[in-house]
Write a protein that holds these residues in place. Structure first.
Motif, short mmCIF file in Angstrom:
data_model
loop_
_atom_site.label_atom_id
_atom_site.label_comp_id
_atom_site.label_asym_id
_atom_site.label_seq_id
_atom_site.Cartn_x
_atom_site.Cartn_y
_atom_site.Cartn_z
N TYR A 1 -2.22 7.60 -10.17
CA TYR A 1 -2.61 7.52 -8.73
C TYR A 1 -1.94 6.36 -8.03
O TYR A 1 -2.71 6.08 -7.02
N CYS A 2 -0.77 5.95 -8.34
CA CYS A 2 -0.07 4.85 -7.70
C CYS A 2 1.10 5.41 -7.18
O CYS A 2 1.35 5.75 -5.89
N TYR B 1 4.81 4.70 4.41
CA TYR B 1 4.33 4.10 5.68
C TYR B 1 5.42 2.91 6.08
O TYR B 1 5.83 2.13 5.09
N SER C 1 3.59 6.77 -0.20
CA SER C 1 3.89 6.99 0.99
C SER C 1 5.09 6.25 1.58
O SER C 1 5.65 5.11 0.77
N ALA D 1 -6.54 0.00 -0.97
CA ALA D 1 -6.86 0.04 0.31
C ALA D 1 -7.95 1.55 0.39
O ALA D 1 -8.73 1.46 1.16
N LEU D 2 -7.70 2.36 -0.59
CA LEU D 2 -8.66 3.60 -0.38
C LEU D 2 -9.81 3.43 -1.05
O LEU D 2 -10.86 3.81 -0.31
N TYR D 3 -9.89 2.77 -2.08
CA TYR D 3 -11.29 2.87 -2.83
C TYR D 3 -11.41 1.24 -3.19
O TYR D 3 -12.88 1.19 -4.03
N LEU E 1 0.23 8.94 -5.05
CA LEU E 1 -0.22 8.46 -3.77
C LEU E 1 0.74 7.63 -2.94
O LEU E 1 0.29 7.24 -1.71
N ALA F 1 -1.91 2.80 -3.22
CA ALA F 1 -2.84 2.67 -1.98
C ALA F 1 -4.33 2.52 -2.57
O ALA F 1 -5.06 2.67 -1.80
N ARG F 2 -4.21 2.71 -3.86
CA ARG F 2 -5.89 2.57 -4.35
C ARG F 2 -6.77 1.43 -3.97
O ARG F 2 -7.72 1.52 -3.59
N ASP G 1 -3.69 -4.16 3.37
CA ASP G 1 -2.45 -3.91 2.69
C ASP G 1 -2.58 -4.91 1.43
O ASP G 1 -1.82 -6.00 1.54
N MET H 1 0.92 -1.23 0.10
CA MET H 1 -0.04 0.15 0.18
C MET H 1 0.88 1.30 0.16
O MET H 1 0.33 2.54 -0.32
#
Length: 484
Positions: free
Chosen positions: A421-422, A429, A427, A362-364, A425, A359-360, A395, A355
């Motif tokens: 959008y990968c 983490y 991070s 996990a987010l959407y 987005l 993150a897509r 994740d 993620m």
């Protein structure tokens, strides 16, 4: 192909067990994606195994020719559709999908303008040489500093998102004795996702003005010296298939456009983007030519009904330009078979990313596909869930996919359609360094965004006195940021 038995497997209804779990689904992968004689995935003329050896994993890979082709195709499609009605069209690359200096150069060389929504994105676009007059600046909370920078740079249009922003921008141009073209962002009450849309009377979101409030906002802009209202902007959603949502939205926005003409000309109508791409074998994205023709025709009809001239059109197809061009490479670390209720099992395939680089899901709850990239296999297809290395049960990289049943630690795994959008987005983490971005063209690979190392993360921690070259010896993580 036969559908899996839902009483025996936890596969979602849309996922069909393939005859060949090595096959690359059309429309999902870059057009350059093939398998070589040894079964290895080849992207942009380079085997994925060679990319892994040179740059390590995880690795974001971007096919430059795919981006350029999609950009050129979008511009041709929307210009041609607009020209049939005697108007012009401008196509903006939506930087939030993925922005870097190289990507800015690619899309602008192919004729696109650039849409940004923060000071950082504006800085990248300008540093990469984008013409300020062909930049649009979005955002629901642009700071005074960001607006100052946009006006100073000579940004072509600023999309107004609130009454406060009107006054804020007016004060800036007043102090500078400047003039600034603006568009008013309006919510049409149409919400579109994939192939479905919902039309409502009211909006409950942070962006833009309602249809009811927009006239007062437009009147206030027109009262203020230095601000020129040149049009309306509307964005109805993301990952949209078909034109129905755009047609409904156009009817509402053109009605407002017609009402506002009594106060002055409005030469531009920006209908946003959100055009969908294929992430899985069952996705059937609408061709850009069909989208362009359908939307332009809808606007023309609405203008004709009201007896008003059709405005010039603008669009922002970010995902549709860069999404399919991206592939993420991972190495499998562990596999684990988990028994589920009813006797079904799920094979968990853990990779060295997750993620933090995508993150897509996990987010959407976004769906993706996957394939083994270094080889092919005759093993029967097995339902898997590809997961990352982060301390989150959510994740998930690919929720459900069929891979050859002999997938094992050490396998190279490729996840397509990760260009949008990968990277944007991503991070750190769990203090995981972000991977490099490597562009492919003409059989050559080059780093266009450097990866991070553990040392980079340590250097940002003010509680440590380490220099960027001191600390933990992590040769794989530190070396992968460099082109070898």
């Amino acid at each position: 192909m036969s559908a899996p038995s839902q009483s025996r497997t936890p596969a979602p209804a849309w996922l069909v067990e393939p005859d060949d779990a090595n096959a690359l689904a059309p429309l999902v992968w870059p057009e350059s994606a093939v398998r070589d004689a040894d079964g290895a995935l080849v992207l942009g003329g380079i085997p994925a195994t060679a990319l892994q050896e040179r740059f390590g994993t995880p690795l974001w890979v971007l096919d430059e020719d795919e981006v350029r082709t999609r950009a050129h195709r979008a511009l041709d499609a929307f210009r041609a559709a607009a020209a049939l009605h005697g108007v012009q069209a401008r196509v903006y690359y939506a930087g939030k999908a993925f922005l870097s200096a190289e990507v800015v150069r690619w899309v602008t060389e192919e004729g696109l303008a650039v849409d940004v929504c923060t000071g950082g994105e504006l800085a990248v676009a300008l540093a990469a040489g984008a013409d300020p007059a062909r930049i649009g600046f979005h955002g629901n909370n642009k700071s005074v500093a960001e607006l100052e920078a946009a006006v100073e740079a000579g940004v072509g249009s600023i999309i107004i998102d609130s009454l406060i922003e009107i006054e804020r921008l007016a004060a800036i141009v007043g102090r500078r004795g400047a003039s600034q073209a603006v568009l008013l962002r309006v919510n049409s009450g149409v919400h579109a996702e994939t192939h479905a849309f919902l039309a409502t009377a009211h909006e409950d979101q942070k962006f833009g003005f309602t249809l009811q409030d927009a006239p007062a906002a437009a009147a206030r802009i027109r009262q203020l010296e230095g601000l020129q209202l040149v049009g309306l902007h509307c964005h109805i959603g993301s990952q949209i298939f078909g034109t129905a949502g755009f047609e409904e939205s156009a009817a509402r926005i053109v009605e407002l456009h017609a009402e506002l003409l009594s106060g002055g000309e409005l030469p531009v109508l920006n209908l946003g983007g959100g055009f969908g791409i294929a992430y899985t074998s069952v996705d059937d994205p609408t061709p850009l030519e069909e989208l362009a023709a359908g939307i332009a025709d809808a606007v023309a009809r609405q203008c004709e009904v009201r007896g008003i001239p059709m405005p010039n059109l603008a669009f922002e197809p970010g995902r549709a330009i860069v999404g399919r061009a991206g592939v993420t490479l991972y190495e499998v670390g562990t596999t684990k078979s988990v028994e589920l209720d009813g006797g079904a099992t799920r094979l968990y395939v853990s990779v060295d990313g997750g993620m933090s680089d995508n993150a897509r899901p996990a987010l959407y709850g976004a769906d993706f596909s996957a394939r083994i990239a270094a080889r092919t296999s005759d093993a029967p297809p097995t339902l898997v869930r590809v997961v990352g290395k982060h301390c989150e049960s959510g994740d998930i990289v690919v929720d459900a996919e069929y891979l050859p049943g002999d997938v094992a630690p050490g396998d190279l795994l490729a996840v397509p359609a990760t260009g949008a959008y990968c990277i944007s987005l991503a991070s750190n983490y769990n203090h995981v360094p972000r991977p490099p971005v490597v562009a492919l063209r003409g059989g050559e690979a080059r780093v266009i965004v450097r990866g991070e190392s553990i040392q980079d993360l340590l250097a940002r921690d003010a509680g440590l006195t380490l220099t960027p070259t001191e600390g933990i010896d992590m040769p794989v993580l530190s070396e992968r940021s460099e082109s070898k």
